[in-house]
Motif scaffolding. Structure first.
Motif, short mmCIF file in Angstrom:
data_model
loop_
_atom_site.label_atom_id
_atom_site.label_comp_id
_atom_site.label_asym_id
_atom_site.label_seq_id
_atom_site.Cartn_x
_atom_site.Cartn_y
_atom_site.Cartn_z
N SER A 142 0.83 -1.20 0.00
CA SER A 142 0.00 0.00 0.00
C SER A 142 0.86 1.25 0.00
O SER A 142 2.04 1.21 0.33
N SER A 143 0.26 2.35 -0.41
CA SER A 143 0.98 3.61 -0.43
C SER A 143 1.17 4.12 0.99
O SER A 143 0.33 3.87 1.87
N TYR A 144 2.25 4.84 1.24
CA TYR A 144 2.51 5.34 2.57
C TYR A 144 3.48 6.51 2.51
O TYR A 144 4.26 6.65 1.55
N VAL A 145 3.42 7.30 3.54
CA VAL A 145 4.34 8.41 3.74
C VAL A 145 5.53 7.91 4.54
O VAL A 145 5.37 7.12 5.47
N MET A 146 6.72 8.36 4.19
CA MET A 146 7.92 8.01 4.95
C MET A 146 8.53 9.27 5.55
O MET A 146 8.52 10.33 4.92
N GLY A 147 9.04 9.11 6.75
CA GLY A 147 9.65 10.25 7.42
C GLY A 147 10.95 9.88 8.11
O GLY A 147 11.22 8.70 8.37
N TRP A 148 11.72 10.90 8.37
CA TRP A 148 12.93 10.78 9.18
C TRP A 148 12.79 11.68 10.40
O TRP A 148 12.36 12.83 10.28
N PHE A 149 13.19 11.15 11.52
CA PHE A 149 13.19 11.89 12.77
C PHE A 149 14.55 11.70 13.43
O PHE A 149 15.30 10.80 13.05
N ARG A 150 14.85 12.53 14.41
CA ARG A 150 16.11 12.36 15.12
C ARG A 150 15.92 12.69 16.60
O ARG A 150 15.05 13.49 16.96
N GLN A 151 16.76 12.06 17.39
CA GLN A 151 16.69 12.27 18.83
C GLN A 151 18.09 12.36 19.40
O GLN A 151 18.86 11.40 19.32
N PHE A 201 11.17 16.01 14.30
CA PHE A 201 10.95 15.80 12.87
C PHE A 201 12.14 16.33 12.07
O PHE A 201 12.69 17.40 12.37
N VAL A 202 12.54 15.58 11.04
CA VAL A 202 13.59 16.02 10.14
C VAL A 202 13.04 16.24 8.73
O VAL A 202 13.20 17.31 8.15
N SER A 203 12.38 15.21 8.19
CA SER A 203 11.92 15.30 6.81
C SER A 203 10.87 14.23 6.55
O SER A 203 10.80 13.22 7.26
N ALA A 204 10.05 14.45 5.54
CA ALA A 204 9.05 13.47 5.11
C ALA A 204 8.87 13.55 3.61
O ALA A 204 9.15 14.58 2.99
N ILE A 205 8.41 12.45 3.05
CA ILE A 205 8.20 12.38 1.60
C ILE A 205 6.93 11.60 1.33
O ILE A 205 6.63 10.60 1.98
N SER A 206 6.18 12.07 0.35
CA SER A 206 4.93 11.42 -0.02
C SER A 206 5.21 10.14 -0.80
O SER A 206 6.33 9.88 -1.23
N TRP A 207 4.15 9.36 -1.01
CA TRP A 207 4.30 8.09 -1.70
C TRP A 207 4.94 8.25 -3.08
O TRP A 207 5.87 7.52 -3.43
N GLY A 208 4.48 9.20 -3.85
CA GLY A 208 5.00 9.41 -5.19
C GLY A 208 6.29 10.21 -5.23
O GLY A 208 6.92 10.33 -6.29
N CYS A 213 13.84 6.22 10.91
CA CYS A 213 12.87 6.31 9.83
C CYS A 213 11.53 5.81 10.34
O CYS A 213 11.47 4.99 11.27
N ALA A 214 10.48 6.32 9.75
CA ALA A 214 9.14 5.97 10.21
C ALA A 214 8.18 5.99 9.04
O ALA A 214 8.43 6.65 8.02
N ARG A 215 7.09 5.28 9.19
CA ARG A 215 6.09 5.16 8.14
C ARG A 215 4.71 5.54 8.65
O ARG A 215 4.32 5.18 9.76
N SER A 216 4.00 6.27 7.80
CA SER A 216 2.61 6.61 8.09
C SER A 216 1.75 6.16 6.92
O SER A 216 2.10 6.39 5.78
N SER A 217 0.62 5.53 7.23
CA SER A 217 -0.24 5.05 6.15
C SER A 217 -0.94 6.18 5.43
O SER A 217 -1.22 6.09 4.24
N SER A 218 -1.18 7.29 6.13
CA SER A 218 -1.92 8.37 5.46
C SER A 218 -1.56 9.76 5.99
O SER A 218 -1.76 10.74 5.27
N TYR A 219 -1.05 9.84 7.21
CA TYR A 219 -0.79 11.15 7.81
C TYR A 219 0.34 11.87 7.08
O TYR A 219 1.39 11.28 6.79
N TRP A 220 0.09 13.14 6.81
CA TRP A 220 1.10 13.99 6.16
C TRP A 220 1.39 15.15 7.10
O TRP A 220 0.58 16.05 7.27
N GLY A 221 2.54 15.09 7.74
CA GLY A 221 2.87 16.15 8.67
C GLY A 221 4.14 15.83 9.43
O GLY A 221 4.92 14.95 9.04
N GLY A 279 3.10 5.31 12.48
CA GLY A 279 2.81 4.08 13.19
C GLY A 279 3.92 3.05 13.24
O GLY A 279 3.95 2.20 14.13
N SER A 280 4.84 3.10 12.30
CA SER A 280 5.91 2.10 12.25
C SER A 280 7.25 2.81 12.29
O SER A 280 7.44 3.83 11.62
N TRP A 281 8.16 2.21 13.06
CA TRP A 281 9.47 2.84 13.27
C TRP A 281 10.59 1.84 13.07
O TRP A 281 10.45 0.66 13.41
#
Length: 122
Positions: free
Chosen positions: A29-38, A46-53, A95-103, A110-112
């Motif tokens: 399924s399509s999903y948003v991917m993000g990078w975070f840092r601690q 939050f560092v960055s995020a990218i849409s499915w396409g 890195c983290a994945r969101s099924s639909s959230y864009w932000g 939901g997944s890390w």
């Protein structure tokens, strides 16, 4: 889904690193991917995020112009190219994945992955 981040390391200020995050499992399924840092003693930022396409991206102000996020859906992989690194970029990167959230809210992803350490020396 499982996320595996890699590519961290020790680099001098001004140097570059490229982080990779490979997704396995349910990736159809399509999903948003993000990078975070601690950083030690700090919250996960939050560092960055990218849409499915890959046509939409978000960056934290602190990394704009220095970091570039990209993805290769055929390889189920997202990348974070980090240039002009600064000591304040030192952190564990996730890195983290969101099924639909864009932000930028980490609680909405939901997944890390397990994280990869980036250390920038001055």
């Amino acid at each position: 889904v499982q996320l595996q981040a890699s590519g961290g390391g020790l680099v001098q200020a001004g140097g570059s690193l490229r982080l990779s995050c490979v997704a396995s499992g349910r990736t159809s399924s399509s999903y948003v991917m993000g990078w975070f840092r601690q950083a030690p003693g700090k919250e996960r930022d939050f560092v960055s995020a990218i849409s499915w396409g890959g046509t939409s991206t978000l960056y934290a102000d602190s990394v704009k112009g220095r970091f570039t996020i990209s993805r290769d859906n055929a390889k189920n992989t997202v990348y974070l190219q980090m240039n002009s690194l600064k000591p304040e970029d030192t952190a564990v990167y996730y890195c983290a994945r969101s099924s639909s959230y864009w932000g930028t809210n980490p609680s909405r992803f939901g997944s890390w992955g397990q994280g990869t350490q980036v250390t920038v020396s001055s």
